[in-house]
Design a protein around this motif. Structure first.
Motif, PDB file in Angstrom:
ATOM      1  N   ILE A 136       3.842   8.729   0.116  1.00 48.50           N
ATOM      2  CA  ILE A 136       5.035   9.552   0.360  1.00 48.50           C
ATOM      3  C   ILE A 136       5.139  10.580  -0.754  1.00 48.50           C
ATOM      4  CG2 ILE A 136       7.518   9.582   0.734  1.00 48.50           C
ATOM      5  CD1 ILE A 136       7.372   6.595   1.379  1.00 48.50           C
ATOM      6  N   ILE A 137       4.927  11.839  -0.414  1.00 49.81           N
ATOM      7  CA  ILE A 137       5.144  12.907  -1.383  1.00 49.81           C
ATOM      8  C   ILE A 137       6.632  13.220  -1.381  1.00 49.81           C
ATOM      9  CG2 ILE A 137       4.594  15.264  -2.069  1.00 49.81           C
ATOM     10  CD1 ILE A 137       1.981  15.033  -0.542  1.00 49.81           C
ATOM     11  N   VAL A 138       7.289  12.974  -2.498  1.00 49.41           N
ATOM     12  CA  VAL A 138       8.733  13.210  -2.602  1.00 49.41           C
ATOM     13  C   VAL A 138       8.924  14.576  -3.254  1.00 49.41           C
ATOM     14  CG1 VAL A 138      10.942  12.319  -3.395  1.00 49.41           C
ATOM     15  CG2 VAL A 138       9.073  10.728  -2.891  1.00 49.41           C
ATOM     16  N   ASN A 139       9.331  15.552  -2.474  1.00 49.05           N
ATOM     17  CA  ASN A 139       9.460  16.911  -2.985  1.00 49.05           C
ATOM     18  C   ASN A 139      10.735  17.072  -3.804  1.00 49.05           C
ATOM     19  OD1 ASN A 139       8.953  19.621  -3.428  1.00 49.05           O
ATOM     20  ND2 ASN A 139       9.890  20.264  -1.518  1.00 49.05           N
ATOM     21  N   GLY A 140      10.596  17.741  -4.952  1.00 47.48           N
ATOM     22  CA  GLY A 140      11.760  18.010  -5.778  1.00 47.48           C
ATOM     23  C   GLY A 140      11.946  19.489  -6.057  1.00 47.48           C
ATOM     24  N   HIS A 141      11.136  20.340  -5.394  1.00 49.91           N
ATOM     25  CA  HIS A 141      11.132  21.768  -5.701  1.00 49.91           C
ATOM     26  C   HIS A 141      11.137  22.592  -4.417  1.00 49.91           C
ATOM     27  CE1 HIS A 141       9.934  25.644  -7.245  1.00 49.91           C
ATOM     28  NE2 HIS A 141       8.704  25.558  -6.751  1.00 49.91           N
ATOM     29  N   GLY A 200       0.789  -1.230   0.000  1.00 49.12           N
ATOM     30  CA  GLY A 200       0.000   0.000   0.000  1.00 49.12           C
ATOM     31  C   GLY A 200       0.814   1.269   0.000  1.00 49.12           C
ATOM     32  N   THR A 201       2.108   1.171  -0.285  1.00 46.11           N
ATOM     33  CA  THR A 201       2.994   2.338  -0.252  1.00 46.11           C
ATOM     34  C   THR A 201       3.212   2.887  -1.659  1.00 46.11           C
ATOM     35  OG1 THR A 201       4.124   1.441   1.686  1.00 46.11           O
ATOM     36  CG2 THR A 201       5.258   3.187   0.469  1.00 46.11           C
ATOM     37  N   CYS A 202       2.904   4.162  -1.843  1.00 44.62           N
ATOM     38  CA  CYS A 202       3.035   4.795  -3.151  1.00 44.62           C
ATOM     39  C   CYS A 202       3.807   6.110  -3.033  1.00 44.62           C
ATOM     40  CB  CYS A 202       1.656   5.066  -3.756  1.00 44.62           C
ATOM     41  SG  CYS A 202       0.659   3.583  -3.998  1.00 44.62           S
ATOM     42  N   LEU A 203       4.535   6.434  -4.084  1.00 44.45           N
ATOM     43  CA  LEU A 203       5.308   7.672  -4.127  1.00 44.45           C
ATOM     44  C   LEU A 203       4.636   8.676  -5.058  1.00 44.45           C
ATOM     45  CD1 LEU A 203       8.970   6.321  -4.515  1.00 44.45           C
ATOM     46  CD2 LEU A 203       7.675   6.707  -2.410  1.00 44.45           C
ATOM     47  N   LEU A 204       4.615   9.936  -4.632  1.00 43.01           N
ATOM     48  CA  LEU A 204       4.137  11.027  -5.475  1.00 43.01           C
ATOM     49  C   LEU A 204       5.285  12.016  -5.656  1.00 43.01           C
ATOM     50  CD1 LEU A 204       1.940  12.611  -6.954  1.00 43.01           C
ATOM     51  CD2 LEU A 204       1.155  13.481  -4.742  1.00 43.01           C
ATOM     52  N   PRO A 205       6.130  11.813  -6.680  1.00 38.83           N
ATOM     53  CA  PRO A 205       7.233  12.751  -6.925  1.00 38.83           C
ATOM     54  C   PRO A 205       6.657  14.096  -7.375  1.00 38.83           C
ATOM     55  CG  PRO A 205       7.557  10.662  -8.081  1.00 38.83           C
ATOM     56  CD  PRO A 205       6.140  10.697  -7.634  1.00 38.83           C
ATOM     57  N   PHE A 206       7.055  15.155  -6.725  1.00 42.82           N
ATOM     58  CA  PHE A 206       6.421  16.459  -6.901  1.00 42.82           C
ATOM     59  C   PHE A 206       7.428  17.454  -7.479  1.00 42.82           C
ATOM     60  CE2 PHE A 206       2.672  18.701  -4.778  1.00 42.82           C
ATOM     61  CZ  PHE A 206       2.781  19.835  -5.553  1.00 42.82           C
ATOM     62  N   GLY A 207       7.179  17.907  -8.697  1.00 43.68           N
ATOM     63  CA  GLY A 207       8.073  18.873  -9.340  1.00 43.68           C
ATOM     64  C   GLY A 207       7.372  20.173  -9.644  1.00 43.68           C
ATOM     65  N   ILE A 208       7.812  20.840 -10.701  1.00 38.71           N
ATOM     66  CA  ILE A 208       7.253  22.142 -11.067  1.00 38.71           C
ATOM     67  C   ILE A 208       7.694  22.463 -12.491  1.00 38.71           C
ATOM     68  CG2 ILE A 208       9.116  23.731 -10.462  1.00 38.71           C
ATOM     69  CD1 ILE A 208       5.489  24.082  -9.243  1.00 38.71           C
ATOM     70  N   LEU A 209       7.086  23.489 -13.082  1.00 34.17           N
ATOM     71  CA  LEU A 209       7.532  24.003 -14.379  1.00 34.17           C
ATOM     72  C   LEU A 209       7.970  25.447 -14.180  1.00 34.17           C
ATOM     73  CD1 LEU A 209       4.759  22.588 -16.756  1.00 34.17           C
ATOM     74  CD2 LEU A 209       7.121  21.790 -16.533  1.00 34.17           C
ATOM     75  N   GLU A 210       9.260  25.685 -14.283  1.00 34.58           N
ATOM     76  CA  GLU A 210       9.828  27.010 -14.035  1.00 34.58           C
ATOM     77  C   GLU A 210      11.190  27.121 -14.713  1.00 34.58           C
ATOM     78  OE1 GLU A 210      11.341  27.671 -10.100  1.00 34.58           O
ATOM     79  OE2 GLU A 210      11.806  25.551  -9.813  1.00 34.58           O
ATOM     80  N   LYS A 211      11.637  28.344 -14.866  1.00 38.59           N
ATOM     81  CA  LYS A 211      12.968  28.582 -15.408  1.00 38.59           C
ATOM     82  C   LYS A 211      14.029  28.035 -14.463  1.00 38.59           C
ATOM     83  CE  LYS A 211      16.195  32.257 -16.684  1.00 38.59           C
ATOM     84  NZ  LYS A 211      16.436  33.716 -16.752  1.00 38.59           N
ATOM     85  N   HIS A 212      15.054  27.434 -15.048  1.00 42.44           N
ATOM     86  CA  HIS A 212      16.204  26.952 -14.278  1.00 42.44           C
ATOM     87  C   HIS A 212      17.475  27.513 -14.920  1.00 42.44           C
ATOM     88  CE1 HIS A 212      13.540  24.089 -12.303  1.00 42.44           C
ATOM     89  NE2 HIS A 212      14.511  23.862 -11.453  1.00 42.44           N
ATOM     90  N   GLY A 213      17.684  28.817 -14.665  1.00 42.19           N
ATOM     91  CA  GLY A 213      18.832  29.458 -15.273  1.00 42.19           C
ATOM     92  C   GLY A 213      18.732  29.419 -16.786  1.00 42.19           C
ATOM     93  N   PRO A 214      19.824  29.709 -17.476  1.00 39.01           N
ATOM     94  CA  PRO A 214      19.808  29.677 -18.935  1.00 39.01           C
ATOM     95  C   PRO A 214      20.195  28.317 -19.517  1.00 39.01           C
ATOM     96  CG  PRO A 214      21.845  30.655 -18.180  1.00 39.01           C
ATOM     97  CD  PRO A 214      21.059  30.307 -16.935  1.00 39.01           C
ATOM     98  N   HIS A 215      20.451  27.332 -18.633  1.00 28.70           N
ATOM     99  CA  HIS A 215      21.092  26.109 -19.113  1.00 28.70           C
ATOM    100  C   HIS A 215      20.367  24.812 -18.787  1.00 28.70           C
ATOM    101  CE1 HIS A 215      22.336  26.839 -15.001  1.00 28.70           C
ATOM    102  NE2 HIS A 215      22.728  25.593 -14.880  1.00 28.70           N
ATOM    103  N   LEU A 216      19.259  24.887 -18.012  1.00 31.27           N
ATOM    104  CA  LEU A 216      18.534  23.679 -17.633  1.00 31.27           C
ATOM    105  C   LEU A 216      17.084  23.761 -18.106  1.00 31.27           C
ATOM    106  CD1 LEU A 216      19.819  23.130 -13.960  1.00 31.27           C
ATOM    107  CD2 LEU A 216      20.577  21.969 -16.048  1.00 31.27           C
TER     108      LEU A 216
END
Length: 295
Positions: free
Chosen positions: A134-139, A48-64
């Motif tokens: 488990i919400i896995v934060n990436g932002h 019953g264990t699930c992961l929710l990887p949590f990101g975003i859409l945003e600028k990451h400098g000029p190179h990412l």
């Protein structure tokens, strides 16, 4: 006739062996790749264990890339789930990013929609058997949102528990940084190094010096500890903090390994946790009759 029958039997045997091979029995960790029947088996295997990887859409400098946080957090979550089985929810980028609305490509949902969508997502995950999420934060912009969401689960009864795993890429034995750790916060040396492991094809180190990631300190007159929402824009209007050009694969490999190991440990701890849901249910029941709560 005998030869034909023998060939048919051999073909049937080979077919059955293929169907029962480890490759066929191996369950994907990707929610979206599982069939309905496989999903039922996967929930059992994941306890019953699930992961929710949590990101975003945003600028990451000029190179990412714009989806850098989502790409990185899914990379570590998927790798961790391969080591300690858990089901990984599809791409999720509906978080807090108002501070980057002035930059092209940013998608900033309203505050109420962020919370409503996250609540309905976890509710639906739980309805499908994910009783430990488990919400896995990436932002970094979610650092306040996600603990608040977890705390808000006490507002009304839920038959599941929400856990939040923060960004954890640093640790003992980390390679020496080339840039100033104090400003290495967004698309800088650390994050760019991590991206060189997760999605090297989307990293353009040759562009990293096209903009400044220096702290412009435009709120220097405010005392430390006094918060205002414009702080990030005041310090890093380019939405770039650090020196991406200093990134190395050595640092990226360390950070990816550290983050993955941390998530593996979190999955194992959550699977073993028998107290959170029990205490949560106890709390819900007692909150109905606060005057009856023992002193």
């Amino acid at each position: 006739m005998y030869k034909t029958l023998l060939v048919s039997i051999n073909a049937l045997g080979a077919s059955m062996a293929w169907a029962q091979s480890p490759a066929q029995n191996k369950l994907s960790v990707h929610w979206e790749e599982l069939s309905a029947g496989e999903f039922r088996d996967a929930i059992g295997r994941a306890q019953g264990t699930c992961l929710l990887p949590f990101g975003i859409l945003e600028k990451h400098g000029p190179h990412l890339p714009l989806g850098n946080d989502l790409l990185n957090v899914r990379y570590v979550a998927l790798n961790a789930a391969q080591q300690e089985y858990a089901i990984v929810f599809p791409e999720y980028y509906f978080g807090q990013i108002f501070e980057a609305k002035q930059q092209p490509g940013t998608v900033a949902y309203s505050a109420h929609l962020q919370l409503e969508l996250l609540q309905e997502t976890t509710d639906e995950m739980a309805r499908n058997g994910c009783k430990k999420i488990i919400i896995v934060n990436g932002h970094g912009g979610n650092n306040s949102l996600l603990p608040y969401f977890a705390q808000a689960q006490l507002e009304a009864p839920h038959d599941y528990v929400v856990y939040v795993a923060g960004i954890a890429r640093s640790g003992p034995g980390e390679p020496k940084h080339k840039s100033d750790p104090a400003t290495d916060m967004h698309a800088g040396e650390s994050e760019t190094s991590m991206s060189m492991i997760a999605r090297p094809d989307l990293v353009h180190l040759d562009r990293a010096t096209q903009e400044s990631g220096a702290d412009q300190a435009r709120l220097a007159a405010l005392p430390e500890g006094l918060y205002t929402g414009i702080w990030w824009y005041a310090r890093f209007p380019n939405h770039y903090a650090g020196e991406g050009a200093a990134a190395t694969r050595e640092l990226g490999e360390f950070e990816a390994r550290t983050w993955i190991n941390g998530i593996v440990q979190a999955i194992r701890a959550v699977k073993a946790d028998q107290q959170s849901l029990r205490l949560q249910n106890e709390f819900y029941e007692r909150s109905k009759h606060p005057l009856d709560t023992p002193r």
